[in-house]
Design a protein around this motif. Structure first.
Motif: not given
Length: 281
Positions: A198-204, A210-215, A221-225, A229-232
């Motif tokens: 979820t996007l909420a998990q991405v935000q957290g 120390g996080v190198d990657y987020i799967l 596709n909308d959520q991926l975009e 944007a959240m990552r910047g």
């Protein structure tokens, strides 16, 4: 090639030859010499030639082998990729095992190339997964490279990948941070990837050190975009995964993610049609 590939080849030959090649032993004269040409019978990308050559040399070190192509070369119907000269009996004994390796690995390289072609012009890199044939992982991942893809982690030892089932054991972001910090302190070379549904998990996860990657697992596709944007412009690199196919990969790439992992590169590759043609010397 690492030593365990030698063992794999030896096991494959033992499986095929067993107590001896009775057909070659009783129906092919010892004195018969031939030239055999490895023939490609479909368009694709060749891979596994060095493995096939090793098979042939293990059966008979006196056979003369010449590679006419190298792994990663594009090939077309009718191309010859290898020439073998010497004992017909030895070549016939090695034939099937050598072809099995070349066909399977060329199939993986060809499958990879079709996916890579769909994302040309973007920054996305196409990754494989651990969905490989047991015992063949090193070879299949090398074939992915031949097809223009990239390797994800090789196994459980070279990257920490915290998926939803692992997160069940954690009580929250603070415990997750402690685990990441401990890993980084004890094994600084190991990278950390966290799976987000979820996007909420991405935000957290973006708030953690120390996080190198987020799967980004099975996101639209909308959520991926939105995740991009959240990552910047700085932060963990983003990997899209789940249900990726040839029809969807281009639109996924357009969302701005860094990687797209595709299990089908290895688990659904179809062997490339390759055979041996024999000629008298």
């Amino acid at each position: 090639m690492p030593n365990d590939i030698d063992l794999l080849i030896e096991l494959a030959l033992r499986e095929d030859i067993g107590a001896g090649d009775v057909t070659a032993e009783y129906f092919v004269p010892d004195s018969k010499l031939v030239r055999a040409m490895m023939l490609v019978k479909a368009d694709g990308v060749i891979a596994g030639l060095e493995v096939a050559e090793k098979v042939i040399r293990l059966v008979d070190p006196e056979l003369l082998v010449k590679l006419l192509k190298v792994d990663g070369d594009s090939v077309a119907y009718g191309d010859h990729v290898m020439q073998i000269e010497g004992s017909a009996k030895s070549i016939l004994t090695a034939e099937r095992t050598a072809l099995n390796f070349a066909q399977r690995l060329s199939g993986v390289a060809t499958k990879t190339a079709t996916f890579v072609q769909r994302v040309q012009g973007t920054k996305v890199q196409v990754l494989d997964t651990r969905k490989t044939t047991p015992g063949w992982r090193m070879l299949e991942k090398a074939a992915v490279i031949s097809g223009g893809g990239m390797n994800h982690r090789m196994g459980l030892y070279d990257r920490a990948m915290v998926k939803d089932n692992h997160l069940v054991a954690e009580s929250g972001l603070s415990d997750l941070q402690v685990a990441i910090d401990t890993l980084k302190a004890e094994k600084p070379a190991v990278q950390v990837e966290l799976e987000a549904d979820t996007l909420a998990q991405v935000q957290g996860f973006l708030s953690l050190r120390g996080v190198d990657y987020i799967l980004l697992d099975n996101m639209s596709n909308d959520q991926l975009e939105q995740a991009v944007a959240m990552r910047g412009t700085a932060g963990p690199r983003l990997e899209a995964s789940g249900g990726v196919n040839l029809d969807s990969i281009a639109s996924i790439a357009a969302t701005g993610v860094d990687f797209i992992s595709v299990g089908a590169l290895t688990h659904s590759a179809v062997a490339l049609d390759i055979s041996l043609e024999f000629f008298d010397l």
